[in-house]
Design a protein around this motif. Structure first.
Motif, short mmCIF file in Angstrom:
data_model
loop_
_atom_site.label_atom_id
_atom_site.label_comp_id
_atom_site.label_asym_id
_atom_site.label_seq_id
_atom_site.Cartn_x
_atom_site.Cartn_y
_atom_site.Cartn_z
N ALA A 85 6.51 34.14 10.67
CA ALA A 85 5.74 33.42 9.83
C ALA A 85 6.15 31.91 9.13
CB ALA A 85 4.54 33.92 8.68
N LEU A 86 6.86 31.81 9.95
CA LEU A 86 8.28 30.67 9.19
C LEU A 86 7.34 29.33 8.66
CD1 LEU A 86 11.36 31.11 12.14
CD2 LEU A 86 11.01 32.34 9.48
N LYS A 87 6.42 28.79 9.39
CA LYS A 87 5.55 27.51 9.19
C LYS A 87 4.64 27.85 8.35
CE LYS A 87 7.34 24.26 13.11
NZ LYS A 87 6.91 23.90 13.77
N LYS A 88 4.13 26.63 7.38
CA LYS A 88 3.48 26.39 7.12
C LYS A 88 1.75 26.59 7.94
CE LYS A 88 0.33 24.48 3.77
NZ LYS A 88 0.01 22.94 2.49
N MET A 89 1.65 25.30 9.04
CA MET A 89 0.97 26.09 10.24
C MET A 89 0.02 26.98 10.02
SD MET A 89 0.95 24.27 13.72
CE MET A 89 2.43 24.64 14.54
N TYR A 90 1.54 28.17 10.70
CA TYR A 90 1.66 29.98 11.51
C TYR A 90 0.86 30.47 10.42
CZ TYR A 90 5.56 28.19 14.69
OH TYR A 90 5.65 27.98 15.19
N ARG A 91 1.01 30.00 8.76
CA ARG A 91 0.60 31.09 7.18
C ARG A 91 -0.84 31.08 7.83
NH1 ARG A 91 5.54 29.70 5.43
NH2 ARG A 91 5.04 28.01 4.88
N ASN A 92 -1.53 29.36 7.65
CA ASN A 92 -2.85 28.37 8.24
C ASN A 92 -3.10 29.38 9.61
OD1 ASN A 92 -2.75 27.20 5.49
ND2 ASN A 92 -2.18 25.10 6.61
N ILE A 93 -2.54 29.59 10.53
CA ILE A 93 -3.45 30.13 11.70
C ILE A 93 -3.38 31.96 11.15
CG2 ILE A 93 -3.28 31.15 14.14
CD1 ILE A 93 -1.14 27.94 14.12
N LEU A 94 -2.56 32.48 11.01
CA LEU A 94 -2.75 33.79 10.29
C LEU A 94 -4.40 33.66 9.62
CD1 LEU A 94 0.82 35.06 9.98
CD2 LEU A 94 -0.85 36.02 11.54
N MET A 95 -4.56 32.81 8.93
CA MET A 95 -5.49 32.72 8.15
C MET A 95 -6.99 32.28 8.52
SD MET A 95 -5.19 31.38 4.22
CE MET A 95 -3.79 29.17 4.27
N ARG A 96 -6.76 31.46 8.97
CA ARG A 96 -7.75 31.05 9.88
C ARG A 96 -7.99 30.72 11.17
NH1 ARG A 96 -8.65 25.68 7.92
NH2 ARG A 96 -10.63 25.89 8.69
N GLY A 97 -7.18 31.46 11.69
CA GLY A 97 -7.25 31.25 13.55
C GLY A 97 -7.14 30.30 14.42
N GLU A 98 -7.52 30.54 15.37
CA GLU A 98 -7.16 29.06 16.25
C GLU A 98 -7.70 27.19 15.32
OE1 GLU A 98 -7.37 28.63 21.43
OE2 GLU A 98 -8.81 30.16 19.84
N GLY A 99 -8.66 27.43 14.78
CA GLY A 99 -8.82 26.69 14.43
C GLY A 99 -7.37 25.47 13.26
N ALA A 100 -7.00 26.47 12.61
CA ALA A 100 -5.89 25.96 12.53
C ALA A 100 -4.78 25.36 13.06
CB ALA A 100 -5.24 27.48 10.94
N ALA A 101 -4.89 25.81 14.13
CA ALA A 101 -4.09 24.84 15.06
C ALA A 101 -3.61 23.10 15.63
CB ALA A 101 -3.50 25.98 16.17
N THR A 102 -5.03 23.11 15.26
CA THR A 102 -5.19 21.89 15.42
C THR A 102 -5.42 20.77 14.29
OG1 THR A 102 -7.53 22.28 16.74
CG2 THR A 102 -5.55 22.12 18.11
N GLN A 103 -6.01 21.81 13.29
CA GLN A 103 -6.49 21.04 12.11
C GLN A 103 -5.49 20.46 11.65
OE1 GLN A 103 -8.21 24.10 9.66
NE2 GLN A 103 -8.10 21.99 7.86
N ASN A 104 -5.71 19.02 10.73
CA ASN A 104 -4.67 18.51 10.56
C ASN A 104 -5.04 18.33 8.52
OD1 ASN A 104 -3.61 16.92 12.65
ND2 ASN A 104 -5.10 15.23 12.54
N SER A 105 -5.66 18.91 8.28
CA SER A 105 -5.71 18.82 7.22
C SER A 105 -4.46 20.09 6.05
CB SER A 105 -7.25 20.14 6.56
OG SER A 105 -7.53 20.67 5.37
N GLU A 106 -3.93 19.62 5.17
CA GLU A 106 -2.96 20.70 4.82
C GLU A 106 -3.65 21.08 3.46
OE1 GLU A 106 0.38 19.84 3.59
OE2 GLU A 106 -0.31 18.86 6.19
N GLU A 107 -4.67 21.35 2.93
CA GLU A 107 -5.26 22.37 2.29
C GLU A 107 -6.07 23.63 3.77
OE1 GLU A 107 -5.90 23.99 -0.55
OE2 GLU A 107 -4.34 22.25 -0.63
N PRO A 108 -5.72 24.60 3.41
CA PRO A 108 -6.58 26.02 4.74
C PRO A 108 -7.92 25.47 3.95
CG PRO A 108 -4.77 26.82 3.75
CD PRO A 108 -4.51 25.24 3.58
N GLY A 109 -9.17 25.76 4.60
CA GLY A 109 -10.20 26.08 4.14
C GLY A 109 -11.13 25.10 4.05
#
Length: 187
Positions: A85-109
Motif C-alpha cells: 500500500a505504498l501510495k495514499k491512492m492505494y490505501r484509499n482503494i483498500l478503504m473505498r474500492g474501485e471508485g477511489a482509483a478515479t476520485q480526485n478527492s483528497e478526503e476518502p469518504g
C-alpha cells in the motif's frame, strides 16, 4: 472506542509486514490476509523479472483486496491485512474500492455511494540500508531485492488525515505488537 474493521500493516518489501500482521492478528483473534497471496500471476511474473509494478498492475489487485475486506467486515469479522500500500491512492482503494482509483478527492469518504471501511494503517518504516539487508537474507520470495529502490521511490508515507501509527522496523516485533494493540484503543 470500538476497534477498526481493518488494520493495514504497510511498508516496502522486507519491512516485516507479514510477520507483524500475522502476529497481530493472532493476538487480536482476527483474520489475517497477506496481500502478496492475491497478486495475479502476471504481477508475480513481472516482479520476478525485476520489473516494478505500475498503477495499472496494482489497481485491480487492490480492488480485489478491498472486496475481500468489505465482505469480511460486513460479515462481522475484523481483519489484519499485510500489504505494501505504498501510495495514499492505494490505501484509499483498500478503504473505498474501485471508485477511489478515479476520485480526485483528497478526503476518502467524501463522496456518497462508496462503501468505506474503517482502516488503521500501521506503517513499518526503516532506512533503505536496513531493509535491503533484510531482503538479502530472505529466500524464496517472488520480489527480488533489486526492486526495493523502486518501492522507496513510489512510497508515500501515511500522513494526516489518515488514521495511522508509524513504527521503526528496528523495534523488535515483541515490542511492536503490544504497542499497536494499546494504540488501537486510542484511535
Amino acid at each position: 472506542m470500538e476497534p477498526p474493521g481493518v488494520v493495514l500493516v504497510m511498508g516496502v518489501s522486507g519491512s516485516g509486514k507479514s510477520t507483524v500482521g500475522s502476529l497481530l492478528a493472532a493476538e487480536l483473534g482476527w483474520k489475517f490476509y497477506d496481500a502478496d497471496d492475491y497478486h495475479p500471476e502476471e504481477n508475480r511474473k513481472k516482479m520476478g523479472k525485476g520489473i516494478p509494478l505500475n498503477d495499472q498492475d496494482r489497481i485491480p489487485w487492490l480492488c480485489n483486496l478491498h472486496d475481500i475486506l468489505l465482505r469480511k467486515v460486513s460479515s462481522g469479522q475484523s481483519v489484519v491485512l499485510a500489504c505494501s500500500a505504498l501510495k495514499k491512492m492505494y490505501r484509499n482503494i483498500l478503504m473505498r474500492g474501485e471508485g477511489a482509483a478515479t476520485q480526485n478527492s483528497e478526503e476518502p469518504g467524501e463522496k456518497e455511494g462508496f462503501p468505506k471501511l474503517k482502516l488503521l494503517v500501521v506503517y513499518l518504516n526503516g532506512s533503505f540500508e536496513v531493509i535491503s539487508g533484510r531482503l538479502a537474507k530472505r529466500k524464496g520470495h517472488f520480489m527480488p531485492p533489486e526492486l526495493l529502490q523502486s518501492q522507496f521511490d513510489t512510497l508515500e508515507p501515511p500522513s494526516a488525515p489518515e488514521n495511522f501509527l508509524a513504527l521503526s522496523v528496528e523495534r523488535s516485533v515483541s515490542e511492536m505488537i503490544p504497542f499497536i494493540v494499546d494504540n488501537m484503543k486510542m484511535k
